[in-house]
Design a protein around this motif. Sequence first.
Motif, PDB file in Angstrom:
ATOM      1  N   VAL A 213       0.799  -1.225  -0.085  1.00  0.00           N
ATOM      2  CA  VAL A 213      -0.203   0.030  -0.088  1.00  0.00           C
ATOM      3  C   VAL A 213       0.894   1.275   0.068  1.00  0.00           C
ATOM      4  CG1 VAL A 213      -1.765   1.241   1.269  1.00  0.00           C
ATOM      5  CG2 VAL A 213      -1.911  -1.245   1.258  1.00  0.00           C
ATOM      6  N   GLY A 214       0.618   2.207  -0.983  1.00  0.00           N
ATOM      7  CA  GLY A 214       1.267   3.351  -0.992  1.00  0.00           C
ATOM      8  C   GLY A 214       2.226   3.427  -2.141  1.00  0.00           C
ATOM      9  N   ASP A 215       2.471   2.243  -2.770  1.00  0.00           N
ATOM     10  CA  ASP A 215       3.373   2.333  -3.962  1.00  0.00           C
ATOM     11  C   ASP A 215       2.603   3.226  -5.220  1.00  0.00           C
ATOM     12  OD1 ASP A 215       5.240   0.600  -2.905  1.00  0.00           O
ATOM     13  OD2 ASP A 215       4.759  -1.188  -3.911  1.00  0.00           O
ATOM     14  N   THR A 216       3.358   3.685  -5.746  1.00  0.00           N
ATOM     15  CA  THR A 216       3.086   4.643  -7.030  1.00  0.00           C
ATOM     16  C   THR A 216       3.049   3.935  -8.229  1.00  0.00           C
ATOM     17  OG1 THR A 216       4.228   6.681  -5.868  1.00  0.00           O
ATOM     18  CG2 THR A 216       3.500   6.790  -8.083  1.00  0.00           C
ATOM     19  N   ILE A 217       1.720   4.216  -8.909  1.00  0.00           N
ATOM     20  CA  ILE A 217       1.557   3.544 -10.262  1.00  0.00           C
ATOM     21  C   ILE A 217       1.717   4.626 -11.246  1.00  0.00           C
ATOM     22  CG2 ILE A 217      -0.074   2.206 -11.555  1.00  0.00           C
ATOM     23  CD1 ILE A 217       1.065   0.753  -9.027  1.00  0.00           C
ATOM     24  N   VAL A 218       2.566   4.385 -12.362  1.00  0.00           N
ATOM     25  CA  VAL A 218       2.851   5.261 -13.447  1.00  0.00           C
ATOM     26  C   VAL A 218       2.644   4.542 -14.790  1.00  0.00           C
ATOM     27  CG1 VAL A 218       4.417   6.617 -12.256  1.00  0.00           C
ATOM     28  CG2 VAL A 218       5.132   4.930 -13.596  1.00  0.00           C
ATOM     29  N   THR A 219       2.348   5.438 -15.781  1.00  0.00           N
ATOM     30  CA  THR A 219       2.220   4.794 -17.296  1.00  0.00           C
ATOM     31  C   THR A 219       3.706   4.250 -17.617  1.00  0.00           C
ATOM     32  OG1 THR A 219       2.783   7.134 -17.986  1.00  0.00           O
ATOM     33  CG2 THR A 219       0.556   6.497 -18.135  1.00  0.00           C
ATOM     34  N   SER A 220       3.644   3.181 -18.329  1.00  0.00           N
ATOM     35  CA  SER A 220       4.686   2.538 -18.785  1.00  0.00           C
ATOM     36  C   SER A 220       5.497   2.989 -20.014  1.00  0.00           C
ATOM     37  CB  SER A 220       4.211   1.010 -19.206  1.00  0.00           C
ATOM     38  OG  SER A 220       3.541   0.934 -20.308  1.00  0.00           O
ATOM     39  N   GLY A 221       4.956   3.634 -20.736  1.00  0.00           N
ATOM     40  CA  GLY A 221       5.419   4.269 -21.903  1.00  0.00           C
ATOM     41  C   GLY A 221       5.379   3.177 -23.100  1.00  0.00           C
ATOM     42  N   PHE A 222       5.109   2.049 -22.860  1.00  0.00           N
ATOM     43  CA  PHE A 222       5.016   0.961 -23.943  1.00  0.00           C
ATOM     44  C   PHE A 222       3.921   1.439 -25.047  1.00  0.00           C
ATOM     45  CE2 PHE A 222       7.041  -2.770 -21.705  1.00  0.00           C
ATOM     46  CZ  PHE A 222       8.385  -1.961 -21.402  1.00  0.00           C
ATOM     47  N   ALA A 223       2.954   1.992 -24.691  1.00  0.00           N
ATOM     48  CA  ALA A 223       1.754   2.347 -25.468  1.00  0.00           C
ATOM     49  C   ALA A 223       2.129   3.618 -26.025  1.00  0.00           C
ATOM     50  CB  ALA A 223       0.445   2.522 -24.826  1.00  0.00           C
TER      51      ALA A 223
END
Length: 288
Positions: A213-223
């Motif tokens: 809990v608390g981990d940041t989720i970001v866009t991968s850049g693969f798309a």
Amino acid sequence: MRDLFAFIYRFRAFLLFVLLEILCVYMVVRYNTYQGAAFFNSASTYVGRVLEVQSSVTDYFRLASVNSILARENAALREQVLRQHLEEQADSTAELSGMLYAASDSMMASPYILHASRVINNSIRRTNNYLTLSIGSADGIKPGMGVIASTGAVGRIKTVSAHYATVTSLLHSQMLVSAKIKKDNTMGTVKWTGGDYRTALLDYIPLHVKPVVGDTIVTSGFATVFPEGIVVGTISSVEQEPDRSFYTIEIALSVDFAQLSYVYVVESPLREERETLENNAGIIPHDQ
């Protein structure tokens, strides 16, 4: 004219009284230093208040143009941030590989272009939600471009007219975002399953990973829709179900979709080239 003379004649005594009062005040102020200073100080105070109110009213009606200017300035600054992020990635790759590496001139010169736009319509309580932006093909906007806000990912351009564009919101049953856990680059897919507009699910995170809990989720850049590293949200709960080989992870979305007023449309000059190459090669695109 006859009515005017009749009015003056009827109130001649009162009008004469007012005229004499004004004359007396003028003479007192004009020929007495103390009274003159007191009068002008008071007059300055009232004039200042009137001007302050006038300025407040004028500023209120100028808020739209001021916000538009600030949004364009923020777009330019965010372009610089994205460019710097790309340069840091190039430096990191060079260090890891132990070889000389340089990003291509075309990528370094113009990795992304951001177009600031005002949100003129927005829905958050439907199964499939959309936004409408006050920007269109006349500004270089095309379907498929990503849309971000100052706090994170928003959606993808769906349709475009000359001066307007509709956006498939992240709060849409068919909208998938290729994302990753920032701390260890574990890939997953963010999707909204309805209900609370403030939360979504992160799928396909394998059980050997240890998300917390608390981990940041970001866009991968693969798309080709979003640049890498755009914040999507933070993990709010992690569950391991016995009949699944992936975690059930809920994330708190970083964007408050109920408060959106200005967004940025992301233009990637090399997007069409990449998509054409991948389509010709028969490569299945990543989640958008």
